[in-house]
Design a protein around this motif. Structure first.
Motif, mmCIF file in Angstrom:
data_model
loop_
_atom_site.group_PDB
_atom_site.id
_atom_site.type_symbol
_atom_site.label_atom_id
_atom_site.label_comp_id
_atom_site.label_asym_id
_atom_site.label_seq_id
_atom_site.Cartn_x
_atom_site.Cartn_y
_atom_site.Cartn_z
ATOM 1 N N ASP A 64 -9.343 -4.395 2.142
ATOM 2 C CA ASP A 64 -8.410 -4.566 3.130
ATOM 3 C C ASP A 64 -7.471 -5.771 2.848
ATOM 4 O OD1 ASP A 64 -9.701 -2.525 4.685
ATOM 5 O OD2 ASP A 64 -10.869 -3.928 5.731
ATOM 6 N N ILE A 65 -6.339 -5.703 2.721
ATOM 7 C CA ILE A 65 -5.293 -6.740 2.346
ATOM 8 C C ILE A 65 -4.551 -7.274 3.638
ATOM 9 C CG2 ILE A 65 -3.665 -7.505 0.578
ATOM 10 C CD1 ILE A 65 -4.425 -5.132 -0.962
ATOM 11 N N TYR A 66 -4.743 -8.529 3.973
ATOM 12 C CA TYR A 66 -4.138 -9.092 4.943
ATOM 13 C C TYR A 66 -2.832 -9.983 4.626
ATOM 14 C CZ TYR A 66 -8.459 -8.232 7.483
ATOM 15 O OH TYR A 66 -9.224 -7.391 8.146
ATOM 16 N N ILE A 67 -1.684 -9.444 4.925
ATOM 17 C CA ILE A 67 -0.347 -9.836 4.455
ATOM 18 C C ILE A 67 0.046 -11.108 5.310
ATOM 19 C CG2 ILE A 67 1.705 -8.958 3.394
ATOM 20 C CD1 ILE A 67 -0.712 -7.377 2.457
ATOM 21 N N TYR A 68 0.751 -12.028 4.551
ATOM 22 C CA TYR A 68 1.382 -13.054 5.081
ATOM 23 C C TYR A 68 2.616 -13.173 4.437
ATOM 24 C CZ TYR A 68 -2.985 -15.035 6.996
ATOM 25 O OH TYR A 68 -4.068 -15.335 7.629
ATOM 26 N N ASP A 69 3.629 -12.308 5.202
ATOM 27 C CA ASP A 69 4.849 -12.024 4.620
ATOM 28 C C ASP A 69 5.702 -13.351 4.406
ATOM 29 O OD1 ASP A 69 4.891 -9.099 4.313
ATOM 30 O OD2 ASP A 69 5.515 -8.897 6.389
#
Length: 385
Positions: A64-69
């Motif tokens: 699960d990759i949590y993205i901080y754009d």
């Protein structure tokens, strides 16, 4: 790469200002911090969120990759778990579906150095407090620093940094043990990430396993400096001149003679010692000399001789450089028996932009021909009319 390009990135990156950064990720002797909040091994996502806020979206894949754009960050978490295994910063735009829409926004400071788009492998090699892992991927360099923080540096084809991954070693106390074993934790570094990889101690002595590349990306030798043993040697079907009794015969040894290092390092150091002899420059002498030498069964250079000379102290300069060389060699061997082997190295001296015309046909001694070494004198004086 010239000296200017090596120095500039470090001047720009060294002890950077932290005041203007929206986000500060720092690894130092006190620990691993995000905006001054310490991150420890086994930290779950909620502690990262306390420092970064909540991510805008999550990519479901192997992790699960949590993205901080907007920050240029990703957090990696195995499905069904709460612990974060690593954080990834995009120094350059990423190419994957889960890549942040913007590059990393903030400061990433490791042991007092800030990493940025201009940071390269040469800059990394100057950084103290890192132990490097040996691997076979030219674009990936992994290191461990204080408090067992692991850092993966990913570079492009120009050796400039693209991204950084930060995690923790699964081996608690790894950094301390490696520091204790080398007695030089603050100075361990790789010398050259392109042609050779390994660690040195504070006395500049190579320790542990080193990888050597004669061509970029092509491993030719893996050598254990602690046990003085070959771990891997690239297969070579060439014939070498081996001394059998009083005769020299061409044969294919089981272990072929090779400098304990990279060919690139060997010729670079020899050419740096030689330079272009002043006598040859002053008398406008250019051409090719051939030097023969023997790698003894003990792994040392011996019987260094000139096959021909073009004058101007050229041949003698090469001979003196070889005699002063501190390189050790792997001797030729068949089974458990080591043999003397002989090489011939052509060295061409070139004045500025001229074409070398002083080429002669020689009756060369039996010996394996080393690739040509070229020594070029730029801005060389013109002969008087």
């Amino acid at each position: 790469m010239n000296k200017i390009t090596l120095v500039i990135p470090l001047i720009l990156l060294f002890f950077c200002s932290k005041a203007n950064a929206q986000l500060l990720i720092e690894i130092n002797t006190h620990g691993y911090f995000i905006n001054q909040k310490q991150i420890e091994s086994g930290t779950d996502k909620s502690q990262y969120e306390a420092a970064l806020g909540k991510s805008k979206w999550v990519f479901k894949g192997i992790n699960d990759i949590y993205i901080y754009d907007k920050l240029g960050l990703q957090l990696y978490q195995p499905p069904g778990e709460t612990l974060v295994t690593s954080m990834h910063a995009d120094i350059r735009p990423g190419k994957y579906k889960f890549s942040s829409k913007q590059t990393f926004k903030g400061d990433l400071v490791i042991n007092g150095y800030k990493l940025s788009a201009g940071f390269n492998k040469d800059s990394l090699a100057k950084m103290p407090g890192l132990f490097f892992y040996v691997n076979s991927y030219p674009d990936l360099i992994q290191a461990i620093t204080f408090n067992d923080v692991k850092i993966a540096f990913i570079f492009d084809e120009h050796s400039e940094i693209k991204s950084v991954g930060i995690s923790f070693s699964a081996d608690t106390g790894e950094f301390s043990r490696r520091a204790k074993n080398t007695l030089a934790s603050e100075t361990i570094q790789n010398i050259d990430f392109v042609y050779e990889r390994g660690a040195i101690n504070s006395n500049k002595i190579r320790i542990g396993t080193w990888e050597y590349y004669d061509d970029i990306g092509k491993l030719s030798l893996k050598y254990d400096h602690d046990n003085k043993s070959i771990i891997y040697q690239e297969k070579n079907n060439e014939l070498f001149a081996i001394k059998n009794g009083t005769n020299w015969d061409y044969s294919e040894p089981d272990i072929y003679p090779h400098v304990i290092g990279s060919y690139h390092e060997f010729i670079t150091k020899i050419s740096n010692v030689v330079g272009y002899p002043l006598e040859a420059r002053g008398n406008h002498i250019s051409g090719t000399v051939y030097i023969s030498f023997v790698v003894s069964k003990e792994g040392k250079l011996s019987d260094i001789k000139k096959v021909n000379d073009i004058g101007g102290n050229c041949a003698d300069a090469i001979i003196n450089a070889l005699k002063q060389s501190e390189f050790l060699w792997i001797p030729a061997s068949k089974g458990s028996i080591s043999y003397d082997s002989r090489f011939v190295i052509p060295v061409t001296f070139i004045l500025d932009d001229e074409i070398v015309t002083n080429v002669v046909q020689l009756d060369l001694p039996e010996g394996h021909m080393y690739p040509e070494l070229k020594i070029i004198a730029l801005g060389s004086p013109r002969p008087r009319e």
